[in-house]
Design an enzyme around this catalytic site. Sequence first.
Site, PDB file in Angstrom:
ATOM      1  N   ASP A  60      11.946   5.965   4.928  1.00  0.00           N
ATOM      2  CA  ASP A  60      11.030   5.032   5.602  1.00  0.00           C
ATOM      3  C   ASP A  60      11.617   4.531   6.917  1.00  0.00           C
ATOM      4  O   ASP A  60      10.948   4.504   7.948  1.00  0.00           O
ATOM      5  CB  ASP A  60      10.745   3.819   4.691  1.00  0.00           C
ATOM      6  CG  ASP A  60      10.163   4.239   3.358  1.00  0.00           C
ATOM      7  OD1 ASP A  60       9.836   5.425   3.199  1.00  0.00           O
ATOM      8  OD2 ASP A  60      10.041   3.372   2.475  1.00  0.00           O
TER       9      ASP A  60
ATOM     10  N   GLU B  83      17.729  -3.236   2.640  1.00  0.00           N
ATOM     11  CA  GLU B  83      17.004  -3.132   1.354  1.00  0.00           C
ATOM     12  C   GLU B  83      17.996  -3.184   0.184  1.00  0.00           C
ATOM     13  O   GLU B  83      17.771  -3.883  -0.795  1.00  0.00           O
ATOM     14  CB  GLU B  83      16.238  -1.798   1.273  1.00  0.00           C
ATOM     15  CG  GLU B  83      15.146  -1.644   2.299  1.00  0.00           C
ATOM     16  CD  GLU B  83      13.817  -2.265   1.863  1.00  0.00           C
ATOM     17  OE1 GLU B  83      13.709  -2.746   0.731  1.00  0.00           O
ATOM     18  OE2 GLU B  83      12.900  -2.272   2.703  1.00  0.00           O
TER      19      GLU B  83
ATOM     20  N   ALA C  22       0.823  -1.215   0.000  1.00  0.00           N
ATOM     21  CA  ALA C  22       0.000   0.000   0.000  1.00  0.00           C
ATOM     22  C   ALA C  22       0.857   1.265   0.000  1.00  0.00           C
ATOM     23  O   ALA C  22       0.340   2.376  -0.017  1.00  0.00           O
ATOM     24  CB  ALA C  22      -0.930  -0.001   1.209  1.00  0.00           C
ATOM     25  N   GLY C  23       2.187   1.096   0.037  1.00  0.00           N
ATOM     26  CA  GLY C  23       3.069   2.263   0.078  1.00  0.00           C
ATOM     27  C   GLY C  23       3.215   2.828   1.478  1.00  0.00           C
ATOM     28  O   GLY C  23       3.576   3.984   1.670  1.00  0.00           O
TER      29      GLY C  23
HETATM   30  C1  GLA Z   1      10.020   4.265  -1.060  1.00  0.00           C
HETATM   31  C2  GLA Z   1      11.466   4.288  -0.587  1.00  0.00           C
HETATM   32  C3  GLA Z   1      11.818   5.611   0.076  1.00  0.00           C
HETATM   33  C4  GLA Z   1      11.422   6.789  -0.803  1.00  0.00           C
HETATM   34  C5  GLA Z   1       9.993   6.631  -1.315  1.00  0.00           C
HETATM   35  C6  GLA Z   1       9.615   7.695  -2.312  1.00  0.00           C
HETATM   36  O1  GLA Z   1       9.140   4.304   0.020  1.00  0.00           O
HETATM   37  O2  GLA Z   1      11.699   3.239   0.335  1.00  0.00           O
HETATM   38  O3  GLA Z   1      13.184   5.649   0.383  1.00  0.00           O
HETATM   39  O4  GLA Z   1      12.318   6.965  -1.857  1.00  0.00           O
HETATM   40  O5  GLA Z   1       9.765   5.376  -1.912  1.00  0.00           O
HETATM   41  O6  GLA Z   1       9.616   8.947  -1.714  1.00  0.00           O
END
Ligand code: GLA
Length: 381
Positions: free
Chosen positions: A168, A156, A119-120
Site C-alpha cells: 500500500d 503501521e 473500503a480496502g
Molecule cells: C493490506 C495490507 C497490505 C497487503 C494487503 C493484502 O492492504 O496493508 O500490505 O498485505 O492487505 O494484499
Amino acid sequence: MKAKIHEKFKALYGEGGRVFASAGRINLIGEHTDYNGGYVFPGAIDKGLMAEIKLNGTDKVRAYSLDYNEAAEFGLREEDAPKQAWARYIFGVCRETIKRGGKVEGFDTVFAGDVPLGAGLSSSAALESTFAFALNELFHNGIDKFELAKIGQSTEHNYCGVKCGIMDQFASIFGKEGSLIRLNCKTLEHKYFPFNPKGYKLVLVDSCVKHELASSAYNKRRESCENAAAHIRKNHPDVEFLSDAKRVWLEEVRAEIPEEDFLRAEYVIGEVQRVLDVCDALERGDYETVGEMMYQTHFGLSRLYEVSCEELDFLNKLARKMDVTGSRVMGGGFGGCTINLVKDELYKPFLDAVNKEFTAKFGHAPKIYDVVVSDGARELK
Ligand code: GLA
C-alpha cells in the site's frame, strides 16, 4: 478539498503552508503476497489525502483532521504518542523518520481525505505517505522513496498494530498516472505497466462491511504463512519467504503444521504464480485470462485464506452470473470492496443488478467507485 483545507489552515495557523498529497490504491492481483516476499500489482488512485503544513518553530506538532473535525497536539518523543487513532499515524511517521536519522521539528497541519474508510483502498497508506513525503521535503532529509514507503509500513507495525506488507505504501509513494506497478516485494524491483484496457472498465463495489477485528485476523494470517515457511525451510534452507516455496515442498510438511496454516500457504503459493500469469496475459492484451485469474484469486481468498465474507462472496457470484470478465475481493479483506473488470457494454446492466440484488438481500445498497489510476505522493504547487 484544497480550498477547504486552506480556509481552516488560515483560521488556525495563518498563511505560508505548503500543500502535499498522496493516494489510496487499487490492486489488480497479488493479495496477501507482499509480506510473503511475492509479487503485487497495485496502482495509486485519484482518491487520496491532502495536507497543508508549516513549520511552527516549536517541538510540538499541532494537527487538525477536517474529516473528524478534531485537533491533536503532541511532542516528538516516543512517550508523546497521541490518543487519537488518526494522529498516531502522523506521530508514527515522525518517529520512524527520526529513527532513520531524519530531522523532524514541530509543525502545524490541517488535512482531509476522500478515500472511503474501511473500503480496502488504503486510506491509512495515503495518510502515512503524504506525511512521510512532506517531512522529507520540509526538513531536507534526502531519504529515498523506498525508505519513505518503509516509514509508512513501520508506522503501521509499531504504532498502529498491523503487521502489513509494503504494497500500500509503495503504491501510494511510487504511483504513476495511467500505470499499474508490478512489484517484487522481496527485492523491491518494480516495473510500470500502462493500464488502459480498451473496451473494459475497472469498477469497485463496496460491500460497506467493516470487520471489527480485521487487524488481529490479518496478523494471524501472516503468522500462519511464517509458520509454514519455517517448516519448509528445514528441508529447503533457501526458502527465505513463503513465495520461494514450491507447492510440493508445502505438501512435504503438511502433517507437521496445522491444517489452517497449510490452506493459507496453499493460497499464497498459487497467488504468487497468478500475478506473473496476469502480467503475461496483459502483455498479450488477453483480458479474459486476467479476469479468470481474478476469479481464482477470489476463490482462494474466500475458501483457503478465509478473508472474504457473505456479502463479498455474493458480489463475486453475481459478477460471474452476469459474465463479468473478472471479479474478486480486494485488499486485506474482511469486508470492503470487490474489484471488477467489466466490459463496457456490461457496465450499466452489472451495476443495475448489483444495486438491486445486493440491496434486496442485505437491506442496504453497496457503494460504487469509478477510479482512475493516478499519481502518488507529491507536492501541489
Ligand atoms: C493490506 C495490507 C497490505 C497487503 C494487503 C493484502 O492492504 O496493508 O500490505 O498485505 O492487505 O494484499
